[in-house]
Enzyme design. Structure first.
Site, mmCIF file in Angstrom:
data_model
loop_
_atom_site.group_PDB
_atom_site.id
_atom_site.type_symbol
_atom_site.label_atom_id
_atom_site.label_comp_id
_atom_site.label_asym_id
_atom_site.label_seq_id
_atom_site.Cartn_x
_atom_site.Cartn_y
_atom_site.Cartn_z
ATOM 1 N N HIS A 17 14.537 -1.831 -25.604
ATOM 2 C CA HIS A 17 13.306 -1.743 -24.821
ATOM 3 C C HIS A 17 13.622 -1.256 -23.399
ATOM 4 O O HIS A 17 12.935 -0.384 -22.864
ATOM 5 C CB HIS A 17 12.623 -3.113 -24.696
ATOM 6 C CG HIS A 17 12.061 -3.651 -25.958
ATOM 7 N ND1 HIS A 17 12.341 -4.929 -26.402
ATOM 8 C CD2 HIS A 17 11.218 -3.127 -26.874
ATOM 9 C CE1 HIS A 17 11.688 -5.156 -27.527
ATOM 10 N NE2 HIS A 17 11.007 -4.067 -27.843
ATOM 11 N N LYS A 41 0.379 -14.663 -33.821
ATOM 12 C CA LYS A 41 1.833 -14.773 -33.984
ATOM 13 C C LYS A 41 2.334 -16.038 -33.324
ATOM 14 O O LYS A 41 1.701 -16.601 -32.443
ATOM 15 C CB LYS A 41 2.531 -13.554 -33.375
ATOM 16 C CG LYS A 41 2.334 -12.296 -34.185
ATOM 17 C CD LYS A 41 3.278 -11.218 -33.710
ATOM 18 C CE LYS A 41 3.165 -9.998 -34.621
ATOM 19 N NZ LYS A 41 4.116 -8.959 -34.257
ATOM 20 N N ARG A 90 12.836 4.159 -33.540
ATOM 21 C CA ARG A 90 14.209 3.939 -33.989
ATOM 22 C C ARG A 90 14.503 4.713 -35.262
ATOM 23 O O ARG A 90 15.616 5.153 -35.482
ATOM 24 C CB ARG A 90 14.455 2.453 -34.263
ATOM 25 C CG ARG A 90 14.358 1.580 -33.037
ATOM 26 C CD ARG A 90 14.332 0.138 -33.425
ATOM 27 N NE ARG A 90 13.086 -0.099 -34.184
ATOM 28 C CZ ARG A 90 12.615 -1.274 -34.506
ATOM 29 N NH1 ARG A 90 13.270 -2.352 -34.183
ATOM 30 N NH2 ARG A 90 11.488 -1.392 -35.168
ATOM 31 N N SER A 128 13.628 -6.945 -31.844
ATOM 32 C CA SER A 128 13.496 -8.314 -31.331
ATOM 33 C C SER A 128 13.642 -9.332 -32.457
ATOM 34 O O SER A 128 14.281 -10.371 -32.282
ATOM 35 C CB SER A 128 12.146 -8.498 -30.641
ATOM 36 O OG SER A 128 12.056 -7.706 -29.490
#
Length: 159
Positions: A17, A41, A90, A128
């Protein structure tokens, strides 16, 4: 002034990040790192903790601001008068999802452009979720997250 938003959950912020943040800060006059507050979440760090960590790790970047939002990203950018969204990629799987999101944001506001940035190769596997899982099982995450985040994770898991 060219302003971009770099949205995400940042739970926790990783060196991947931070790489995107630093590179974005070179391209735009101002970058707002916007933490998504998603009530569905169960994050490791609450929004305030994530904001604090992001402020710590970006404090040497004068044109980076940290903020939070909930709801639709396009509503947030409309409210702020922003026309550029930065997304880090990614792998091809990231692109497929982010491409859909970019098209939807463009449908909702034709003036909003999404800028895709490829992650540096050293962080191409990093997420993460993976960082949290490795740390939970006592694996070494040094070099994957900023030192401030590592310290916060150690403290959090001791509680």
């Amino acid at each position: 002034m060219k302003i971009a938003v770099y949205p995400g959950s940042f739970d926790p912020v990783t060196n991947g990040h931070l790489d995107i943040i630093k590179r974005s800060a070179k391209l735009f006059d101002k970058v707002i790192v916007a933490v998504l507050h998603n009530q569905s979440k169960n994050p490791l760090f609450d929004v305030k903790e994530r904001l604090d960590l992001l402020k710590q790790v970006t404090e040497e970047l004068p044109n980076v601001e940290v903020d939070c939002f909930s709801g639709l990203l396009v509503d947030y950018v409309n409210q702020k008068g922003i026309h550029s969204i930065v997304k880090g990629l990614r792998a091809v799987s990231d692109f497929e999802y982010e491409f859909q999101m970019a098209l939807m944001n463009r449908k909702l506001n034709a003036d909003v452009e999404t800028v895709f940035m490829m992650t540096s190769s050293e962080y191409s596997y990093l997420s993460s979720s993976l960082v949290k899982e490795v740390f939970k099982f006592k694996g070494c995450i040094k070099g994957l997250v900023p030192d401030e985040v590592l310290a916060a994770m150690i403290k959090k898991y001791r509680e």
